[in-house]
Design a protein around this motif. Structure first.
Motif, PDB file in Angstrom:
ATOM      1  N   ASN A 101     -34.072 -11.226 -14.599  1.00 15.21           N
ATOM      2  CA  ASN A 101     -33.021 -11.195 -15.504  1.00 15.21           C
ATOM      3  C   ASN A 101     -32.640  -9.666 -15.947  1.00 15.21           C
ATOM      4  O   ASN A 101     -31.709  -9.205 -16.379  1.00 15.21           O
ATOM      5  N   PHE A 102     -33.690  -8.848 -15.960  1.00 18.83           N
ATOM      6  CA  PHE A 102     -33.660  -7.599 -16.470  1.00 18.83           C
ATOM      7  C   PHE A 102     -33.544  -6.481 -15.169  1.00 18.83           C
ATOM      8  O   PHE A 102     -33.862  -5.174 -15.377  1.00 18.83           O
ATOM      9  N   TYR A 103     -33.497  -6.829 -13.973  1.00 16.77           N
ATOM     10  CA  TYR A 103     -33.945  -6.107 -13.055  1.00 16.77           C
ATOM     11  C   TYR A 103     -32.854  -5.091 -12.710  1.00 16.77           C
ATOM     12  O   TYR A 103     -33.392  -3.722 -12.339  1.00 16.77           O
ATOM     13  N   VAL A 104     -31.651  -5.390 -12.936  1.00 13.57           N
ATOM     14  CA  VAL A 104     -30.393  -4.286 -12.740  1.00 13.57           C
ATOM     15  C   VAL A 104     -30.921  -3.314 -13.742  1.00 13.57           C
ATOM     16  O   VAL A 104     -30.517  -1.996 -13.567  1.00 13.57           O
ATOM     17  N   GLN A 105     -31.042  -3.543 -15.202  1.00 16.17           N
ATOM     18  CA  GLN A 105     -31.401  -2.434 -16.179  1.00 16.17           C
ATOM     19  C   GLN A 105     -32.543  -1.745 -15.922  1.00 16.17           C
ATOM     20  O   GLN A 105     -32.776  -0.505 -15.898  1.00 16.17           O
ATOM     21  N   TYR A 106     -33.596  -2.545 -15.440  1.00 13.61           N
ATOM     22  CA  TYR A 106     -34.990  -1.747 -14.793  1.00 13.61           C
ATOM     23  C   TYR A 106     -34.516  -0.749 -13.779  1.00 13.61           C
ATOM     24  O   TYR A 106     -34.838   0.428 -14.056  1.00 13.61           O
ATOM     25  N   LEU A 107     -34.014  -0.990 -12.666  1.00 19.67           N
ATOM     26  CA  LEU A 107     -33.604   0.019 -11.854  1.00 19.67           C
ATOM     27  C   LEU A 107     -32.702   1.107 -12.546  1.00 19.67           C
ATOM     28  O   LEU A 107     -32.904   2.300 -12.008  1.00 19.67           O
TER      29      LEU A 107
END
Length: 389
Positions: free
Chosen positions: A220-226
């Motif tokens: 769920n936070f993968y895009v923000q993490y990248l």
């Protein structure tokens, strides 16, 4: 129907930024709660649905989930505040949770001689929805040729409502004419199922509960993490998120067939160990190509775990306990994993870095694997149902 009930569970992740902008929300915890609620909603009805299945045929429950999904998606289309989005996400999660509790035992009973293959195909259809959801959301949010007189994210839920209504009607017409199995006719006592098969239920929760909690927060936070940790632009991140879910399509298909041929527990332990290793690797690698390679590997490995767990349980449980014991496992496991997004969002609000959080998660999963391997070597992990007198 499995395509549609799984679609909303994944569709919220790439919409979090759009929803935050629409309702002027800056707290990562509040936005993460949207994704958490759809998974919490998927957890809450599972045990009650297990009880309901001791009274109502499985296909009737599946039909009811289609009606709930149609209503929930319609409600969310017209959401007027963040709390109303919370309600809609919770209800769409409820529809998915009840569906899987009714449909997975039904599928295993329709194909008793090839449970792995049947559940693999069913899971593949579910995973195709996980692949399609970010793509559809991306098009709905960004495509200039789509002109709508309202915020673009509402188009996603309007589409879900329409297709859910059509699919539910089609399922009703097919089920009315089909000859369905009665293997679960003797499954009439939820508590008896729990007492008889508690070792398998507990093992299932331990195998998947915490790992699912970690994965829920990560994807769920993968895009923000990248964006934050790897300097990968968010549009690129959304494409990679789609790739992660796409890697799960062959994972469901192949794992289903593998589990029909080999002992189940070693496969599950290998998957858990692979996930811990790859999650740690994701925090260490640099460069777009390396991130892509590790992300796709994570997608394949983690999505192998879900069919492996369903097959491990549904293949072992006897007819008289299959629905009830599976519901107890699934409901408990989902309650644990559903809080993954809000937990990670709250850590971010407390200034914990993504890297520190992911590395901590990877270390904890690895520690769990070490304990489980030791228990398996000692013969303490169940591999079959307990005998029923």
């Amino acid at each position: 129907m499995v395509f549609l009930v799984n679609f909303p569970r994944v569709a919220f992740a790439p919409m979090l930024d759009a929803l935050a902008a629409s309702f002027d929300v800056t707290s990562q915890g509040k936005i993460g709660l949207i994704a958490t609620l759809v998974w919490l909603g998927s957890a809450l009805p599972r045990i009650p649905t297990g009880w309901l299945l001791t009274r109502v045929p499985r296909h009737h429950v599946v039909l009811g989930t289609g009606l709930v999904l149609t209503g929930a998606a319609t409600f969310t289309t017209f959401a007027w505040s963040l709390p109303s989005v919370y309600v809609g996400s919770l209800l769409m999660g409820v529809a998915s949770g009840a569906y899987f509790i009714a449909a997975n035992p039904l599928v295993s009973e329709l194909f008793p001689e090839s449970v792995g293959r049947a559940l693999g195909i069913h899971g593949t259809a579910s995973q195709v929805a996980a692949v399609a959801a970010p793509l559809f959301v991306g098009v709905a949010l960004a495509a200039a040729w789509i002109s709508v007189p309202f915020e673009r994210w509402r188009l996603v839920f309007a589409s879900i409502a329409v297709f859910a209504a059509v699919t539910t009607t089609a399922f009703y017409l097919v089920a009315r004419r089909a000859e369905l199995p009665d293997a679960g006719a003797d499954d009439r006592d939820l508590i008896a199922g729990a007492r008889a098969q508690w070792p398998l239920v507990v093992a299932g929760v331990v195998f998947l509960g915490f790992t699912g909690f970690v994965w829920n927060g990560v994807f769920n936070f993968y895009v923000q993490y990248l964006d934050v940790a790897k300097d990968v632009a968010r549009p690129t991140g959304r494409v990679l998120l789609t790739g992660i879910f796409a890697a799960g399509v062959p994972a469901f298909w192949l794992t289903g067939r593998l589990m029909d041929r080999v002992p189940h527990v070693p496969v599950i332990l290998a998957i858990l160990g692979g996930f811990a290793t790859l999650l740690m690797a994701l925090t260490v690698v640099s460069g777009l190509y390396a991130v892509v390679a590790v992300s796709l590997a994570i997608g394949y490995v983690i999505h192998s775990l879900f069919p492996a767990m369903d097959i491990y349980l549904l293949d072992a449980l006897p007819d008289e306990h299959r629905g009830s014991a599976y519901a107890l496992y699934s409901g408990t496991m989902m309650l644990v994993q559903s809080t993954g997004s809000v937990a990670l969002g709250t850590m971010r609000d407390l200034d914990v870095t993504f890297t520190a959080a992911f590395q901590g998660y990877a270390a904890l999963v690895a520690g769990l694997v070490v304990v489980l391997v030791a228990l398996h070597v000692a013969g303490r992990l169940p591999t079959k149902a307990r005998a029923v007198n």
